[in-house]
Scaffold this motif. Sequence first.
Motif, PDB file in Angstrom:
ATOM      1  N   ALA A  54     -23.180  12.626  11.578  1.00 18.05           N
ATOM      2  CA  ALA A  54     -22.517  11.571  11.064  1.00 18.05           C
ATOM      3  C   ALA A  54     -22.111  10.456  11.420  1.00 18.05           C
ATOM      4  CB  ALA A  54     -21.001  13.223  10.929  1.00 18.05           C
ATOM      5  N   ALA A  55     -22.186  10.110  12.095  1.00 18.80           N
ATOM      6  CA  ALA A  55     -22.270   8.703  12.992  1.00 18.80           C
ATOM      7  C   ALA A  55     -22.657   7.252  11.782  1.00 18.80           C
ATOM      8  CB  ALA A  55     -23.101   8.725  14.049  1.00 18.80           C
ATOM      9  N   THR A  78     -19.951  18.404  12.482  1.00 12.75           N
ATOM     10  CA  THR A  78     -20.821  16.865  12.882  1.00 12.75           C
ATOM     11  C   THR A  78     -21.389  17.178  14.474  1.00 12.75           C
ATOM     12  OG1 THR A  78     -18.351  16.145  14.060  1.00 12.75           O
ATOM     13  CG2 THR A  78     -18.451  15.860  11.540  1.00 12.75           C
ATOM     14  N   SER A  80     -24.820  14.735  15.119  1.00 14.54           N
ATOM     15  CA  SER A  80     -25.611  13.596  15.023  1.00 14.54           C
ATOM     16  C   SER A  80     -25.559  12.831  16.853  1.00 14.54           C
ATOM     17  CB  SER A  80     -23.829  12.233  15.359  1.00 14.54           C
ATOM     18  OG  SER A  80     -24.630  11.094  14.348  1.00 14.54           O
ATOM     19  N   PHE A  89     -16.949   9.382  13.008  1.00 10.02           N
ATOM     20  CA  PHE A  89     -17.560  10.402  13.977  1.00 10.02           C
ATOM     21  C   PHE A  89     -16.961  10.230  15.242  1.00 10.02           C
ATOM     22  CE2 PHE A  89     -21.125  11.522  16.928  1.00 10.02           C
ATOM     23  CZ  PHE A  89     -20.997  12.768  17.216  1.00 10.02           C
ATOM     24  N   TRP A  93     -14.628  12.118  18.117  1.00  9.64           N
ATOM     25  CA  TRP A  93     -16.154  11.725  19.433  1.00  9.64           C
ATOM     26  C   TRP A  93     -15.038  11.719  20.750  1.00  9.64           C
ATOM     27  CZ3 TRP A  93     -19.374  15.441  21.404  1.00  9.64           C
ATOM     28  CH2 TRP A  93     -19.726  15.393  22.420  1.00  9.64           C
TER      29      TRP A  93
END
Length: 163
Positions: A54-55, A78, A80, A89, A93
Amino acid sequence: MRVRDFKEADPFAPTVNFLKTEVNAPNHRGRIVSIPATDNARGFTADLLVLEEAAYMDLDAITALLPMRKKDTGRLITVSTPNLREGYFYDRWTEPNDYEKVLGLYTEIPELVDLVELERQDMSDLTFRREYLCEFVGSGVPLIGHDVLARATNPDVGALRLT
């Protein structure tokens, strides 16, 4: 295909039929559909939406995919490795929110320690930190590092005095 590998690793997994981009579980009323993160994905409804890496996904692609979740009960996962200190992302986070965050490191899996150390030899320190330690670090060496900037804006850190 990762779904096939995951299914074959579980002896109790239901029988499924694998197509090119879809897995059907006829006795369990479910299916897994692998679709690219583009506007072509619009129109699906999903109980579970998984955004892999996702990042690295474009925000427009994520915006096109999020409405696919089933209203009220649809879940989002998600997954990543870190990329830049920006984007969907990174924001989810690092910012306070209700998302459950799970950090999994290859360096903590005993069976992979030797492999990880071997791969460390072939990577720059920044790449290793990003890929294996899940740190949001840049791809190059900045003039002033993020840690220095963070300390410079922290009121609890005293000024450096040269005498």
